[in-house]
Write a protein that holds these residues in place. Structure first.
Motif, short mmCIF file in Angstrom:
data_model
loop_
_atom_site.label_atom_id
_atom_site.label_comp_id
_atom_site.label_asym_id
_atom_site.label_seq_id
_atom_site.Cartn_x
_atom_site.Cartn_y
_atom_site.Cartn_z
N UNK A 38 -26.68 0.41 8.56
CA UNK A 38 -26.92 -0.92 9.08
C UNK A 38 -26.36 -2.04 8.23
N UNK A 39 -25.41 -1.72 7.36
CA UNK A 39 -24.87 -2.73 6.45
C UNK A 39 -23.35 -2.76 6.51
N UNK A 40 -22.82 -3.94 6.33
CA UNK A 40 -21.38 -4.15 6.17
C UNK A 40 -21.19 -4.59 4.73
N UNK A 41 -20.22 -3.97 4.04
CA UNK A 41 -20.04 -4.18 2.61
C UNK A 41 -18.74 -4.91 2.29
N UNK A 78 -20.25 2.43 5.46
CA UNK A 78 -20.34 3.78 4.91
C UNK A 78 -20.47 4.73 6.08
N UNK A 79 -19.34 5.23 6.51
CA UNK A 79 -19.24 6.02 7.73
C UNK A 79 -18.58 5.17 8.81
N UNK A 80 -18.29 5.77 9.93
CA UNK A 80 -17.74 5.05 11.07
C UNK A 80 -18.70 3.92 11.44
N UNK A 81 -18.17 2.77 11.79
CA UNK A 81 -19.02 1.59 12.01
C UNK A 81 -20.04 1.79 13.13
N UNK A 82 -19.72 2.54 14.18
CA UNK A 82 -20.69 2.69 15.27
C UNK A 82 -21.93 3.45 14.83
N UNK A 83 -21.83 4.68 14.31
CA UNK A 83 -23.07 5.32 13.85
C UNK A 83 -23.67 4.64 12.62
N UNK A 84 -22.83 4.06 11.76
CA UNK A 84 -23.36 3.39 10.57
C UNK A 84 -24.30 2.27 10.94
N UNK A 85 -24.03 1.60 12.05
CA UNK A 85 -24.86 0.47 12.46
C UNK A 85 -25.96 0.87 13.46
N UNK A 86 -25.85 2.04 14.07
CA UNK A 86 -26.80 2.40 15.12
C UNK A 86 -27.78 3.51 14.75
N UNK A 87 -27.34 4.47 13.93
CA UNK A 87 -28.23 5.58 13.57
C UNK A 87 -29.34 5.03 12.69
N UNK A 88 -30.57 5.36 13.03
CA UNK A 88 -31.71 4.88 12.26
C UNK A 88 -32.44 6.06 11.67
N UNK A 89 -31.93 6.53 10.53
CA UNK A 89 -32.53 7.69 9.87
C UNK A 89 -33.05 7.36 8.48
N UNK A 90 -33.11 6.06 8.14
CA UNK A 90 -33.68 5.66 6.86
C UNK A 90 -32.75 5.72 5.67
N UNK A 91 -31.50 6.18 5.87
CA UNK A 91 -30.57 6.22 4.74
C UNK A 91 -30.27 4.78 4.31
N UNK A 92 -30.29 4.52 3.00
CA UNK A 92 -30.19 3.13 2.53
C UNK A 92 -28.87 2.43 2.80
N UNK A 128 -24.82 14.80 8.75
CA UNK A 128 -24.96 13.51 9.41
C UNK A 128 -23.64 13.01 9.95
N UNK A 129 -23.65 11.81 10.54
CA UNK A 129 -22.45 11.30 11.19
C UNK A 129 -21.41 10.72 10.24
N UNK A 130 -21.77 10.47 8.99
CA UNK A 130 -20.80 9.88 8.08
C UNK A 130 -19.81 10.94 7.62
N UNK A 131 -18.53 10.72 7.94
CA UNK A 131 -17.47 11.66 7.58
C UNK A 131 -16.40 10.99 6.74
N UNK A 132 -16.43 9.65 6.67
CA UNK A 132 -15.47 8.85 5.91
C UNK A 132 -16.04 7.44 5.78
N UNK A 133 -15.40 6.62 4.97
CA UNK A 133 -15.77 5.21 4.85
C UNK A 133 -14.75 4.41 5.64
N UNK A 134 -15.26 3.65 6.59
CA UNK A 134 -14.38 2.85 7.43
C UNK A 134 -14.08 1.52 6.74
N UNK A 135 -12.81 1.15 6.75
CA UNK A 135 -12.38 -0.15 6.26
C UNK A 135 -11.94 -0.99 7.45
N UNK A 136 -12.39 -2.22 7.48
CA UNK A 136 -11.96 -3.16 8.52
C UNK A 136 -11.12 -4.23 7.82
N UNK A 137 -9.86 -4.34 8.21
CA UNK A 137 -8.96 -5.32 7.63
C UNK A 137 -8.84 -6.48 8.62
#
Length: 105
Positions: A57-60, A40-54, A85-94
Protein backbone atom coordinates in the motif's frame (compact mmCIF):
# COMPACT_ATOMS: atom_id res chain seq x y z
CA UNK A 1 1.00 12.12 -17.60
CA UNK A 2 1.37 8.36 -17.40
CA UNK A 3 4.49 6.52 -16.26
CA UNK A 4 6.81 4.26 -18.17
CA UNK A 5 7.02 0.97 -16.27
CA UNK A 6 10.29 -0.84 -15.59
CA UNK A 7 11.67 -3.00 -12.82
CA UNK A 8 14.73 -2.95 -10.60
CA UNK A 9 17.13 -5.74 -11.49
CA UNK A 10 16.63 -8.68 -13.80
CA UNK A 11 13.62 -10.96 -13.53
CA UNK A 12 13.83 -14.22 -15.49
CA UNK A 13 10.13 -14.82 -14.88
CA UNK A 14 9.21 -11.68 -16.86
CA UNK A 15 11.62 -12.53 -19.67
CA UNK A 16 9.88 -15.90 -20.04
CA UNK A 17 6.66 -14.11 -21.00
CA UNK A 18 8.16 -13.48 -24.42
CA UNK A 19 9.55 -15.83 -27.04
CA UNK A 20 12.79 -13.86 -27.25
CA UNK A 21 12.68 -11.85 -23.99
CA UNK A 22 15.55 -9.45 -23.41
CA UNK A 23 16.89 -7.28 -20.60
CA UNK A 24 17.67 -3.59 -20.93
CA UNK A 25 19.81 -1.98 -18.24
CA UNK A 26 19.58 1.74 -17.50
CA UNK A 27 21.48 3.25 -14.58
CA UNK A 28 19.29 4.88 -11.94
CA UNK A 29 21.32 8.06 -12.17
CA UNK A 30 20.16 8.46 -15.77
CA UNK A 31 16.88 9.74 -14.29
CA UNK A 32 16.18 12.71 -12.07
CA UNK A 33 15.22 11.24 -8.67
CA UNK A 34 12.00 13.24 -8.58
CA UNK A 35 10.79 11.51 -11.75
CA UNK A 36 10.93 8.04 -10.16
CA UNK A 37 8.51 6.16 -7.94
CA UNK A 38 8.50 2.50 -6.91
CA UNK A 39 6.27 -0.21 -5.49
CA UNK A 40 7.56 -3.33 -3.81
CA UNK A 41 6.05 -5.74 -6.27
CA UNK A 42 3.77 -4.99 -9.20
CA UNK A 43 1.77 -1.85 -8.41
CA UNK A 44 -1.66 -3.52 -8.65
CA UNK A 45 -1.18 -6.23 -6.01
CA UNK A 46 1.18 -3.99 -4.02
CA UNK A 47 -1.66 -1.52 -3.54
CA UNK A 48 -4.58 -3.97 -3.29
CA UNK A 49 -3.43 -7.09 -1.43
CA UNK A 50 -4.13 -6.67 2.27
CA UNK A 51 -2.02 -9.26 4.05
CA UNK A 52 -0.34 -7.04 6.65
CA UNK A 53 3.09 -6.96 5.01
CA UNK A 54 4.67 -3.61 5.93
CA UNK A 55 5.66 -2.67 2.38
CA UNK A 56 2.11 -2.98 0.99
CA UNK A 57 0.00 0.00 0.00
CA UNK A 58 2.96 2.35 -0.36
CA UNK A 59 4.68 4.21 -3.16
CA UNK A 60 8.38 4.82 -2.53
CA UNK A 61 11.00 7.35 -3.60
CA UNK A 62 14.40 6.11 -4.78
CA UNK A 63 16.03 6.47 -1.37
CA UNK A 64 13.06 4.81 0.33
CA UNK A 65 12.98 1.79 -2.01
CA UNK A 66 16.71 1.27 -1.52
CA UNK A 67 16.06 1.00 2.23
CA UNK A 68 13.20 -1.46 1.62
CA UNK A 69 15.51 -3.55 -0.59
CA UNK A 70 18.16 -3.58 2.14
CA UNK A 71 15.55 -4.84 4.59
CA UNK A 72 13.61 -7.35 2.43
CA UNK A 73 15.82 -8.05 -0.60
CA UNK A 74 14.77 -8.36 -4.22
CA UNK A 75 11.54 -10.35 -4.66
CA UNK A 76 12.83 -11.98 -7.83
CA UNK A 77 15.48 -13.65 -5.64
CA UNK A 78 13.47 -14.73 -2.59
CA UNK A 79 10.22 -15.34 -4.50
CA UNK A 80 11.36 -16.49 -7.93
CA UNK A 81 8.61 -19.11 -8.18
CA UNK A 82 5.82 -16.91 -6.78
CA UNK A 83 5.07 -19.28 -3.90
CA UNK A 84 5.54 -16.55 -1.26
CA UNK A 85 3.03 -14.02 -2.52
CA UNK A 86 2.37 -11.74 -5.49
CA UNK A 87 5.62 -9.78 -5.28
CA UNK A 88 7.96 -11.07 -7.99
CA UNK A 89 9.92 -7.86 -8.75
CA UNK A 90 10.09 -4.18 -7.79
CA UNK A 91 8.17 -1.99 -10.17
CA UNK A 92 9.66 1.36 -11.17
CA UNK A 93 7.44 4.10 -12.52
CA UNK A 94 9.32 6.70 -14.57
CA UNK A 95 7.35 9.94 -14.78
CA UNK A 96 9.31 11.63 -17.52
CA UNK A 97 9.11 11.79 -21.28
CA UNK A 98 12.51 12.52 -22.77
CA UNK A 99 12.27 14.82 -25.74
CA UNK A 100 14.32 13.44 -28.60
CA UNK A 101 15.26 15.52 -31.63
CA UNK A 102 13.29 14.72 -34.74
CA UNK A 103 15.09 12.76 -37.44
CA UNK A 104 16.49 14.87 -40.23
CA UNK A 105 16.24 13.71 -43.84
Amino acid sequence: MVPHYMIIGECPWLREWYQDGRTVKIAMDAFHPLTLSFTYGDSFPAMRVQDGKPYRGKVYTLSEIMEVIREYGLPQIWNADGQNGPERYIEAQIWDDISLPEEQD
